[in-house]
Enzyme design. Structure first.
Site, PDB file in Angstrom:
ATOM      1  N   GLY A   8       0.764  -1.237   0.000  1.00 41.49           N
ATOM      2  CA  GLY A   8       0.000   0.000   0.000  1.00 41.49           C
ATOM      3  C   GLY A   8       0.793   1.283   0.000  1.00 41.49           C
ATOM      4  O   GLY A   8       0.225   2.358  -0.199  1.00 41.49           O
ATOM      5  N   GLU A  46       4.177  -6.586   1.934  1.00 40.65           N
ATOM      6  CA  GLU A  46       3.762  -6.936   0.574  1.00 40.65           C
ATOM      7  C   GLU A  46       3.740  -5.715  -0.348  1.00 40.65           C
ATOM      8  O   GLU A  46       2.707  -5.404  -0.948  1.00 40.65           O
ATOM      9  CB  GLU A  46       2.349  -7.536   0.608  1.00 40.65           C
ATOM     10  CG  GLU A  46       2.183  -8.751   1.492  1.00 40.65           C
ATOM     11  CD  GLU A  46       0.712  -9.130   1.690  1.00 40.65           C
ATOM     12  OE1 GLU A  46      -0.191  -8.363   1.308  1.00 40.65           O
ATOM     13  OE2 GLU A  46       0.471 -10.223   2.232  1.00 40.65           O
ATOM     14  N   ARG A  95      -4.921   2.733 -16.178  1.00 42.11           N
ATOM     15  CA  ARG A  95      -4.973   3.503 -14.931  1.00 42.11           C
ATOM     16  C   ARG A  95      -5.565   4.903 -15.084  1.00 42.11           C
ATOM     17  O   ARG A  95      -6.366   5.321 -14.239  1.00 42.11           O
ATOM     18  CB  ARG A  95      -3.579   3.577 -14.277  1.00 42.11           C
ATOM     19  CG  ARG A  95      -3.020   2.204 -13.872  1.00 42.11           C
ATOM     20  CD  ARG A  95      -1.808   2.320 -12.968  1.00 42.11           C
ATOM     21  NE  ARG A  95      -2.180   2.845 -11.683  1.00 42.11           N
ATOM     22  CZ  ARG A  95      -2.017   4.092 -11.307  1.00 42.11           C
ATOM     23  NH1 ARG A  95      -1.411   4.965 -12.093  1.00 42.11           N
ATOM     24  NH2 ARG A  95      -2.416   4.486 -10.123  1.00 42.11           N
ATOM     25  N   TYR A 134      -8.729   4.787 -12.759  1.00 47.08           N
ATOM     26  CA  TYR A 134      -8.495   5.354 -11.420  1.00 47.08           C
ATOM     27  C   TYR A 134      -8.310   6.874 -11.442  1.00 47.08           C
ATOM     28  O   TYR A 134      -7.852   7.439 -10.444  1.00 47.08           O
ATOM     29  CB  TYR A 134      -7.215   4.757 -10.808  1.00 47.08           C
ATOM     30  CG  TYR A 134      -7.169   3.252 -10.723  1.00 47.08           C
ATOM     31  CD1 TYR A 134      -8.133   2.533 -10.027  1.00 47.08           C
ATOM     32  CD2 TYR A 134      -6.131   2.548 -11.323  1.00 47.08           C
ATOM     33  CE1 TYR A 134      -8.055   1.151  -9.937  1.00 47.08           C
ATOM     34  CE2 TYR A 134      -6.053   1.172 -11.232  1.00 47.08           C
ATOM     35  CZ  TYR A 134      -7.014   0.475 -10.541  1.00 47.08           C
ATOM     36  OH  TYR A 134      -6.934  -0.888 -10.449  1.00 47.08           O
ATOM     37  N   GLY A 192       4.038  -3.541  -3.644  1.00 46.50           N
ATOM     38  CA  GLY A 192       4.038  -3.794  -5.094  1.00 46.50           C
ATOM     39  C   GLY A 192       4.352  -2.513  -5.823  1.00 46.50           C
ATOM     40  O   GLY A 192       5.447  -2.305  -6.352  1.00 46.50           O
ATOM     41  N   CYS A 199     -11.882   3.008 -29.458  1.00 46.41           N
ATOM     42  CA  CYS A 199     -13.165   3.703 -29.656  1.00 46.41           C
ATOM     43  C   CYS A 199     -13.920   3.867 -28.346  1.00 46.41           C
ATOM     44  O   CYS A 199     -14.957   3.227 -28.113  1.00 46.41           O
ATOM     45  CB  CYS A 199     -14.000   2.949 -30.679  1.00 46.41           C
ATOM     46  SG  CYS A 199     -13.226   3.025 -32.281  1.00 46.41           S
TER      47      CYS A 199
END
Ligand SMILES: Cc1ncc(COP(=O)(O)O)c(C=O)c1O
Length: 420
Positions: free
Chosen positions: A242, A276, A315, A319, A278, A345
């Site tokens: 995170g 963890e 992304r 987001y 990423g 499109c």
């Protein structure tokens, strides 16, 4: 520091290797990753959590190219996975099964079987139903499953709604209310087919403020200490991923404040810790390179139409994410705003909106920065556009990790029924 910098002639490079040269060799669009940047980020994260001796499992969901995983494995990375497919990738890239943690709310019996057969280090279970499934599969296989419980501590990570995972309204984890997590932990402790490994938490992604981490970790500690006080063994706490990155600057991430927080909270807690990350390892060490197809002057807007699209990098539209977009050629003064859009499109097919851009013309090359995480892994072949290739630059050498897909390979996966 950034993996992407300009050479003496002001052309953009990745660790000194010409991006124009990579596009000439491998085509466009193209993902490029910095090996040195990935190593730097991973070892910096490791160093930041060294005072609590945490094991760092790279979250494969951020970037699961085998070459990237293998490079991080050389730095000591374990893997955080969310599917049997990612398990196969972790093992193929040389990560020991014992260094793999399997997260995710919907592991099937087949996923669990594959994980236990491989000898996985830890399954993070997210519900009582999943615990029952793990126990049944382990019993049938005659093995003992290493299980941690992922708790939902009801903390708002203050990040984008689609990547927020730590609240009661999210599907993740086992509620810590009404002692649900505690009673489930007691039941796994009593289950002969399960070895209790501890607790896990992950409240979301792209978290740039430490306060939500502190709240979540304090709540986790509370539950863990309560379990211990009742005589249960809680060997490990998995603190999830995170940690956010600076998408504006696209530069190396400083993990020292995060490291100081976990050190303050956990140094003398007596729990073994796992992490963890990423995005924080991969995002700013990758870019999506693309070529301008047309520049179209609309009534009130300039559209720079490029050969990369939302199928390569979703992304921005999924987001509302910001990625810096720069020319490979020496920077010129802006002539005004432009939308950088792809050929798909969909009005939502854009890489950047309202960007100050110089004069651009067909054939000009651009780099969409900070695209090393949740980029290629989320690519699709929408509009039957073959996903871009991926290249890793390491020690001055370019390694093709994955060629761009071809139309032939996309069509070869399909069959046309013989109709009556
Ligand atoms: C369980 C779990 N761990 C780790 C991560 C990696 O998060 P990040 O890339 O923000 O570090 C995620 C991503 O959402 C996740 O769901």
């Amino acid at each position: 520091m950034s993996a992407f910098y300009r050479d003496a002639h002001n052309h953009l490079t990745i660790d000194g290797v010409s991006l124009d040269g990579l596009m000439a060799e491998f085509g466009s669009p193209l993902y490029v990753y910095s090996g040195a940047g990935l190593e730097r980020a991973f070892t910096a994260f490791q160093a930041a959590v060294a005072p609590v001796s945490g094991k760092v499992h790279f979250a494969l969901k951020a970037n699961s190219a085998l070459g990237v995983i293998a490079l991080l494995a050389r730095c000591g990375a374990g893997a955080d996975i969310v599917s049997a497919g990612e398990l196969a990738r972790a093992l193929a890239a040389g990560i020991a099964a014992g260094d793999v943690v399997f997260s995710g709310v919907g592991k099937t019996a087949a996923d669990i079987r594959a994980a236990l057969a491989a000898g996985i280090g830890q399954l993070n279970a997210e519900s009582a139903e999943e615990v029952a499934q793990i126990s049944a599969v382990a019993a049938a296989m005659g093995v003992v499953a290493p299980v941690a419980l992922r708790v939902n501590v009801d903390v708002d990570a203050g990040t984008h709604a689609k990547i927020s995972t730590g609240q009661r309204s999210n599907k993740f984890g086992i509620s810590t209310d009404q002692r649900e997590a505690a009673s489930l932990y007691a039941s796994i402790d009593a289950d002969p087919h399960i070895k209790p490994m501890g607790l896990a938490v992950h409240i979301g992604s792209q978290i740039c403020d430490l306060a939500p981490f502190e709240r979540a970790y304090a709540a986790l500690l509370d539950v863990a200490n309560g379990l211990r006080a009742s005589g249960l063994d809680v060997p490990c706490l998995d603190l999830g991923g995170g940690v956010g990155v600076d998408y504006q600057q696209a530069s190396d991430t400083d993990f020292s404040a995060y490291g100081a927080l976990v050190t303050r909270l956990f140094k003398d807690s007596g729990f073994a810790l796992g992490f963890e990350p990423g995005r924080a390892i991969a995002a700013n060490n990758g870019a999506l390179l693309t070529e301008v197809i047309y520049v179209k002057q609309g009534d009130n807007k300039r559209f720079v139409i490029v050969d990369a699209a939302m199928n390569d990098l979703i992304r921005p539209t999924l987001y509302d994410a910001y990625h810096p977009i720069v020319t490979l050629a020496p920077p010129q003064n802006t002539i005004g705003k432009a939308d950088i859009v792809g050929p798909v499109c969909e009005t939502g097919d854009y890489l950047g909106l309202d960007r100050d851009m110089p004069t651009l013309a067909a054939g000009d090359k651009l780099a969409v920065l900070s695209a090393g995480a949740y980029g290629a892994v989320m690519a699709s072949s929408y509009n039957t556009r073959p996903p871009a290739g991926e290249v890793l630059v390491h020690d001055g050498k370019a390694h093709l990790l994955r060629p761009a897909r071809s139309f032939d390979s996309l069509l070869a996966e399909e069959t046309i029924p013989v109709f009556d």
